[in-house]
Design a protein around this motif. Structure first.
Motif, PDB file in Angstrom:
ATOM      1  N   GLY A 111       9.083  -4.084  -9.315  1.00 16.94           N
ATOM      2  CA  GLY A 111       8.305  -3.253 -10.216  1.00 16.94           C
ATOM      3  C   GLY A 111       9.080  -2.102 -10.817  1.00 16.94           C
ATOM      4  N   ARG A 112       8.961  -1.948 -12.127  1.00 16.36           N
ATOM      5  CA  ARG A 112       9.557  -0.812 -12.832  1.00 16.36           C
ATOM      6  C   ARG A 112       8.564  -0.223 -13.834  1.00 16.36           C
ATOM      7  N   ARG A 113       7.273  -0.476 -13.628  1.00 15.37           N
ATOM      8  CA  ARG A 113       6.259  -0.018 -14.580  1.00 15.37           C
ATOM      9  C   ARG A 113       6.196   1.513 -14.631  1.00 15.37           C
ATOM     10  N   TYR A 114       6.290   2.166 -13.440  1.00 14.84           N
ATOM     11  CA  TYR A 114       6.207   3.619 -13.362  1.00 14.84           C
ATOM     12  C   TYR A 114       7.378   4.156 -12.546  1.00 14.84           C
ATOM     13  N   ALA A 115       7.692   5.426 -12.762  1.00 19.22           N
ATOM     14  CA  ALA A 115       8.727   6.068 -11.942  1.00 19.22           C
ATOM     15  C   ALA A 115       8.211   6.308 -10.532  1.00 19.22           C
ATOM     16  N   SER A 116       6.951   6.756 -10.412  1.00 16.89           N
ATOM     17  CA  SER A 116       6.339   6.947  -9.102  1.00 16.89           C
ATOM     18  C   SER A 116       4.829   6.970  -9.246  1.00 16.89           C
ATOM     19  N   VAL A 117       4.163   6.630  -8.153  1.00 13.38           N
ATOM     20  CA  VAL A 117       2.702   6.670  -8.093  1.00 13.38           C
ATOM     21  C   VAL A 117       2.308   7.344  -6.785  1.00 13.38           C
ATOM     22  N   SER A 118       1.465   8.365  -6.866  1.00 15.29           N
ATOM     23  CA  SER A 118       0.966   9.043  -5.682  1.00 15.29           C
ATOM     24  C   SER A 118      -0.545   8.894  -5.624  1.00 15.29           C
ATOM     25  N   VAL A 119      -1.054   8.693  -4.409  1.00 10.52           N
ATOM     26  CA  VAL A 119      -2.491   8.505  -4.205  1.00 10.52           C
ATOM     27  C   VAL A 119      -2.964   9.443  -3.104  1.00 10.52           C
ATOM     28  N   ALA A 120      -4.055  10.140  -3.367  1.00 10.10           N
ATOM     29  CA  ALA A 120      -4.725  10.954  -2.352  1.00 10.10           C
ATOM     30  C   ALA A 120      -6.040  10.277  -1.999  1.00 10.10           C
ATOM     31  N   ALA A 121      -6.282  10.119  -0.699  1.00  9.23           N
ATOM     32  CA  ALA A 121      -7.460   9.394  -0.238  1.00  9.23           C
ATOM     33  C   ALA A 121      -7.923   9.961   1.093  1.00  9.23           C
ATOM     34  N   ARG A 122      -9.125   9.605   1.501  1.00  5.07           N
ATOM     35  CA  ARG A 122      -9.637  10.070   2.793  1.00  5.07           C
ATOM     36  C   ARG A 122      -8.876   9.434   3.944  1.00  5.07           C
ATOM     37  N   ARG A 123      -8.349   8.221   3.725  1.00  3.69           N
ATOM     38  CA  ARG A 123      -7.592   7.542   4.775  1.00  3.69           C
ATOM     39  C   ARG A 123      -6.166   7.293   4.299  1.00  3.69           C
ATOM     40  N   ALA A 124      -5.213   7.473   5.185  1.00  6.20           N
ATOM     41  CA  ALA A 124      -3.814   7.217   4.842  1.00  6.20           C
ATOM     42  C   ALA A 124      -3.565   5.735   4.634  1.00  6.20           C
ATOM     43  N   THR A 125      -4.293   4.869   5.334  1.00  2.00           N
ATOM     44  CA  THR A 125      -4.148   3.422   5.145  1.00  2.00           C
ATOM     45  C   THR A 125      -4.432   3.058   3.694  1.00  2.00           C
ATOM     46  N   THR A 126      -5.506   3.600   3.153  1.00  9.07           N
ATOM     47  CA  THR A 126      -5.864   3.329   1.760  1.00  9.07           C
ATOM     48  C   THR A 126      -4.841   3.917   0.806  1.00  9.07           C
ATOM     49  N   ALA A 127      -4.435   5.158   1.044  1.00 12.65           N
ATOM     50  CA  ALA A 127      -3.451   5.793   0.163  1.00 12.65           C
ATOM     51  C   ALA A 127      -2.149   5.012   0.140  1.00 12.65           C
TER      52      ALA A 127
END
Length: 346
Positions: free
Chosen positions: A283-299
């Protein structure tokens, strides 16, 4: 941009899936009544640093009882050792390595079944963008670029096609008696296990009565009671690794980042660890993707999947799962979707 409260400290890659682009700073007292400040002020800080699933890990506990805190830190280390025995790709005695070598894992531990089931669920949720059976693709790329005169264009079309035939999370057979793989299949949990381990450590802390802590097991979770300020974490700038692209306040929430720049497979950095199971390419679509979620498994899982998905699909899933998502494009521009409900993190 560099935030004064958050120094950039890139994680060192020890065979891990990603280059952690999140740094953490100490949280302080919020603007609260005097009684709340007095209740929080005597807290002591207790720290541990080590390795979890092949990567740097740390834990910072704020609690006035030093004996309790040290006992909990010992329990955390024992729990990490136990989970490593299940999920590590880099320990020859782990349950995951046995499954990949033998194609079957009899009487799997409950945590193994839980994590594999969650992995299949995320595969379904993302239409296969998240797929823990991409290990054959890793092997093809690793073998190719380990050759002395490796073609800089990457593995051949035929080699990738052969590997892709072994990739399909839907062919993982899960049963309480055994986990079975079809011939040639192999799994990697590097896109979700660190998040799962983080959640397990958070649960252990809560059970012990710890409410204020910063957990970093490859993915970050900030535990903060109402009387103190959130933890502040910085998202690393993928273009300027010594800088931050933004900072976030995190209270009882997890943050995970995926970026191809973290684990390049070739000297030129054209290929990385984010394998698209549908094409065999990286994958080279984005430089980086960050996710904030209630669970780290989901993030953890969704930051991996979103790295391969168009923005319209990110928006749809982020809203459905109540996530905050931050994308950095290769030209330095950014996009974000904010659907997390702060009330759910209390």
């Amino acid at each position: 941009m560099r935030d004064s409260g958050c120094a950039v400290a890139p994680g060192r890659v020890g065979g891990r899936r990603r280059f952690i682009s999140i740094c953490a700073a100490v949280s302080g007292l919020a603007t609260v009544p005097a009684w709340a400040r007095q209740a929080a002020a005597p807290e002591m800080t207790h720290r541990w640093q080590g390795i979890a699933l092949g990567a740097d890990a740390s834990l910072e506990i704020r609690h006035p009882d030093a004996v309790l805190a040290q006992r909990v830190l010992t329990q955390v280390q024992a729990e990490l050792e136990r989970l490593e025995q299940l999920f590590s790709l880099y320990r020859p005695d782990s349950a995951l390595v046995a499954l990949n070598q033998q194609g079957v894992l009899a009487e799997p531990a409950g945590e193994m079944l839980t994590l594999l089931s969650e992995s299949v669920h995320f595969g379904q949720l993302t239409d296969g963008a998240f797929d823990i059976s991409v290990q054959p693709l890793w092997r093809v790329y690793a073998d190719h670029f380990s050759e002395a005169q490796a073609d800089p264009a990457g593995p051949t079309v035929a080699a990738l096609a052969a590997a892709r035939e072994k990739v399909d999370y839907r062919r993982i057979a899960l049963d309480s008696d055994a986990v079975r793989l079809q011939p040639g299949m192999a799994l990697t949990l590097n896109g979700i296990a660190q998040g799962y381990v983080t959640d397990r450590i958070v649960a252990l802390l809560r059970q012990a009565g710890i409410e204020h802590a910063l957990v970093d097991m490859g993915e970050i979770y900030g535990m903060a009671p109402e009387a103190v300020a959130p933890w502040r974490v910085g998202l690393q700038d993928a273009a300027r690794l010594e800088s931050l692209s933004r900072t976030l306040d995190v209270a009882n929430q997890a943050v995970a980042t995926s970026g191809g720049y973290g684990t390049p497979l070739d000297m030129a950095g054209r290929f990385n660890h984010l394998f698209d199971p549908r094409t065999g390419l990286t994958g080279r679509r984005y430089a980086s993707v960050s996710v904030a979620a209630r669970r780290a498994t989901t993030a953890d899982a969704m930051s991996t999947a979103f790295s391969l998905m168009p923005e319209a699909q990110i928006d749809t899933l982020a809203q459905s799962l109540q996530l905050d998502v931050y994308v950095q494009h290769h030209d330095g521009s950014q996009a974000e979707w904010r659907y997390a409900d702060p009330a759910q993190n209390a």
